[in-house]
Enzyme design. Structure first.
Site, PDB file in Angstrom:
ATOM      1  N   ARG A 139       0.454   1.575  -1.777  1.00 37.04           N
ATOM      2  CA  ARG A 139       1.109   1.824  -3.072  1.00 37.04           C
ATOM      3  C   ARG A 139       0.603   3.101  -3.749  1.00 37.04           C
ATOM      4  O   ARG A 139      -0.014   3.070  -4.784  1.00 37.04           O
ATOM      5  CB  ARG A 139       0.926   0.632  -4.014  1.00 37.04           C
ATOM      6  CG  ARG A 139       1.577  -0.639  -3.527  1.00 37.04           C
ATOM      7  CD  ARG A 139       1.599  -1.701  -4.605  1.00 37.04           C
ATOM      8  NE  ARG A 139       2.315  -2.897  -4.163  1.00 37.04           N
ATOM      9  CZ  ARG A 139       2.593  -3.941  -4.940  1.00 37.04           C
ATOM     10  NH1 ARG A 139       2.217  -3.927  -6.211  1.00 37.04           N
ATOM     11  NH2 ARG A 139       3.250  -4.980  -4.456  1.00 37.04           N
TER      12      ARG A 139
ATOM     13  N   ASP B 284      -2.654  -8.700 -16.354  1.00 35.43           N
ATOM     14  CA  ASP B 284      -2.774  -8.564 -14.902  1.00 35.43           C
ATOM     15  C   ASP B 284      -4.101  -7.962 -14.464  1.00 35.43           C
ATOM     16  O   ASP B 284      -4.515  -8.133 -13.316  1.00 35.43           O
ATOM     17  CB  ASP B 284      -1.640  -7.696 -14.360  1.00 35.43           C
ATOM     18  CG  ASP B 284      -0.283  -8.362 -14.497  1.00 35.43           C
ATOM     19  OD1 ASP B 284      -0.240  -9.602 -14.525  1.00 35.43           O
ATOM     20  OD2 ASP B 284       0.733  -7.637 -14.593  1.00 35.43           O
TER      21      ASP B 284
ATOM     22  N   ASP C 217       0.362   1.021 -13.439  1.00 34.30           N
ATOM     23  CA  ASP C 217       1.669   0.402 -13.219  1.00 34.30           C
ATOM     24  C   ASP C 217       2.607   0.817 -14.339  1.00 34.30           C
ATOM     25  O   ASP C 217       2.221   0.828 -15.517  1.00 34.30           O
ATOM     26  CB  ASP C 217       1.552  -1.128 -13.203  1.00 34.30           C
ATOM     27  CG  ASP C 217       0.961  -1.655 -11.897  1.00 34.30           C
ATOM     28  OD1 ASP C 217       0.605  -0.831 -11.024  1.00 34.30           O
ATOM     29  OD2 ASP C 217       0.848  -2.884 -11.756  1.00 34.30           O
TER      30      ASP C 217
ATOM     31  N   ASP D 111      -5.615  -5.566 -10.569  1.00 37.70           N
ATOM     32  CA  ASP D 111      -4.234  -5.425 -10.106  1.00 37.70           C
ATOM     33  C   ASP D 111      -3.985  -3.958  -9.750  1.00 37.70           C
ATOM     34  O   ASP D 111      -4.606  -3.437  -8.839  1.00 37.70           O
ATOM     35  CB  ASP D 111      -3.272  -5.944 -11.171  1.00 37.70           C
ATOM     36  CG  ASP D 111      -1.855  -6.119 -10.638  1.00 37.70           C
ATOM     37  OD1 ASP D 111      -1.701  -6.402  -9.438  1.00 37.70           O
ATOM     38  OD2 ASP D 111      -0.905  -5.974 -11.414  1.00 37.70           O
TER      39      ASP D 111
END
Length: 480
Positions: A296, A216, A244, A240
């Protein structure tokens, strides 16, 4: 005496909360059965550190100057000879990732080669050669260096990457991947400009390599892993996410980091319908979410997320979002809203109607709202349930600044790295323009890729540490 008091404190908390424990998915290894206890323990440690700092300011002026009230930093930085016992860092974790041992007890490995030319047969002396080993390793760097990855850097378990004393940047293809492993500490590293890579063979251990599909382009990808601690890193502008954590990952602490110049900063949880992520537990503490961030910080799916004592600076869409009914526990943060009147809300329930999210447990306590910021809390009985979970009064802005003053790579807090990017701000082709040191007596980053006086001193201190460990029964290895 202090340790005994803390043990009694935790025992009392256990008695209080045992009968209140909610039904959790306890199928994930490393998951804490009572996450509220971890919340309380963290705040207790902050209180102890702040009280000690205030007390010593009246007695021993020189020593009090090293104390910030940040329990992680105060744990190791007040030791002027910390270089002789680098592995003490593994004892300084807090929150859900506090049990991440990294390479503690293992040999020191010195990275002497910044190249990444062969991902199937990496050369000894490179970072890639170090992170794939089976044994615990405490990985340090012989000099300032920039490592441009050709493909994902796939870690094995029980590794610490310790960038203290030098300036280390990681950029390039895929960047860091922690997949189905445990016990990793990543400390004091610049990570930026990570982009997609893959569709090639990559080695993940001394005995295995295999074909990887397209990555990603995350800065750090945590996939089905546990006991992970990311501390004092500076992350910006990856393809990305910057960090994560998905697919049943848990036992994670992200602390003292500096985030900037990025769109989708942090994703926690794979999918709204992926049930194992109900057991995800993540602590986000003492970080600075800086300029040019859009959304985010984090975006949560399921799980229990403790967001504590962070400084959020002018997001463009929202700061904290979620779906799939995560528990979000926001405490003692400072949220500074942007000038855009349509983006003042800290929170965002993603693609979910109020009839559903009104029962989600999203709690704000002691948060500081600046420039019109506001947090929409939810959950029936949340006020009663969580009042007991806090042992401190709402934080002041001064305390937030004190706790986050060293966020990011140490030595660059007064002049954070500036980044250049494409027009969309998310091109994945970012270049580091300037990195200036100063403001921290422990470090002097010149930005050079060769040996500097600081690098030599750091290398010699690692060597001395290793000799001491050798004579106490441990081993040292410099692979070059």
């Amino acid at each position: 005496m202090e340790q005994r008091t803390n043990i009694v404190f935790i025992f009392i908390l256990s008695l209080i909360y045992t009968h209140e424990a909610t039904m959790l998915n306890l199928t994930l290894p490393g998951q804490h059965p009572y996450p509220e206890h971890v919340v309380l323990e963290l705040q207790s440690k902050v209180n102890v550190s702040m009280s000690r700092r205030q007390m010593l300011s009246y007695t021993t002026k020189d020593r009090s100057n090293c104390l910030t009230g940040n329990p992680i930093d105060d744990c190791w930085r007040c030791d002027s000879n910390w270089q002789l016992n680098r592995q003490k860092l593994a004892e300084c974790g807090i929150g859900f990732g506090q049990y991440a041992a990294g390479g503690k007890g293992g040999r020191y490995y010195v990275v002497t080669d910044s190249s990444d030319d062969d991902v199937v047969t990496p050369k000894p002396g490179t970072l890639r050669f170090a992170v794939i080993q089976e044994e615990p390793l405490w990985i340090v760097f012989a000099a300032n260096m920039g490592i441009k990855l050709s493909q994902e850097l796939i870690f094995n378990s029980h590794k610490t990457v310790d960038g203290r004393g030098v300036h280390v940047e990681i950029t390039g293809g895929g960047c860091i991947t922690l997949q189905y492993i445990s016990n990793v500490i990543i400390h004091n590293i610049h990570i930026h400009g990570c982009h997609e890579s893959g569709n090639t063979n990559i080695r993940s251990s001394p005995t295995h390599y295999g074909r990887r599909t397209k990555s990603d382009g995350d800065g750090i990808s945590i996939f089905g892993s546990r006991d992970i601690w990311i501390d004092h890193c500076s992350l910006a502008n990856c393809k990305d996410g910057l960090i994560d954590a998905v697919m049943g990952s848990t036992g994670i602490t992200i602390s003292n980091c500096y985030f900037s110049h990025h769109n989708e900063v942090m994703l926690l949880g794979h999918d709204d319908d992926y049930l194992p992520d109900t057991g995800m537990q993540v602590t986000i503490a003492f970080n600075h979410f800086g300029p040019k961030l859009i959304q985010r910080m984090p975006r949560c799916r399921r799980g229990f997320i403790h967001v504590v004592n962070n400084d959020f600076t002018r997001w463009e869409m929202y700061a904290i979002g979620g779906s799939g009914n995560p528990t979000i526990n926001s405490q003692g943060n400072r949220y500074t809203a942007p000038t855009d009147h349509n983006a003042k809300e800290v929170t965002k329930r993603v693609d979910t109607g109020e009839d559903k999210w009104s029962n989600w447990n999203w709690r704000s306590e002691g948060d500081i709202m600046v420039n019109g910021a506001y947090f929409v809390a939810s959950g029936e009985g949340v006020q009663v349930k969580y009042e007991k979970a806090y042992s401190v009064e709402p934080k002041s802005a001064t305390l937030i600044e004190q706790l986050t003053m060293n966020a990011g790579v140490l030595g660059s807090r007064h002049n954070q790295a500036k980044w250049s990017a494409g027009d969309d701000g998310d091109s994945g082709t970012t270049d580091l323009v300037t990195v200036s040191g100063g403001g921290d007596d422990d470090y002097d980053y010149s930005g050079s890729s060769g040996f500097s006086p600081t690098s030599v001193v750091s290398f010699l201190s690692v060597l001395l540490s290793a000799l001491l460990l050798h004579f106490s029964g441990a081993n040292f290895e410099q692979m070059s």
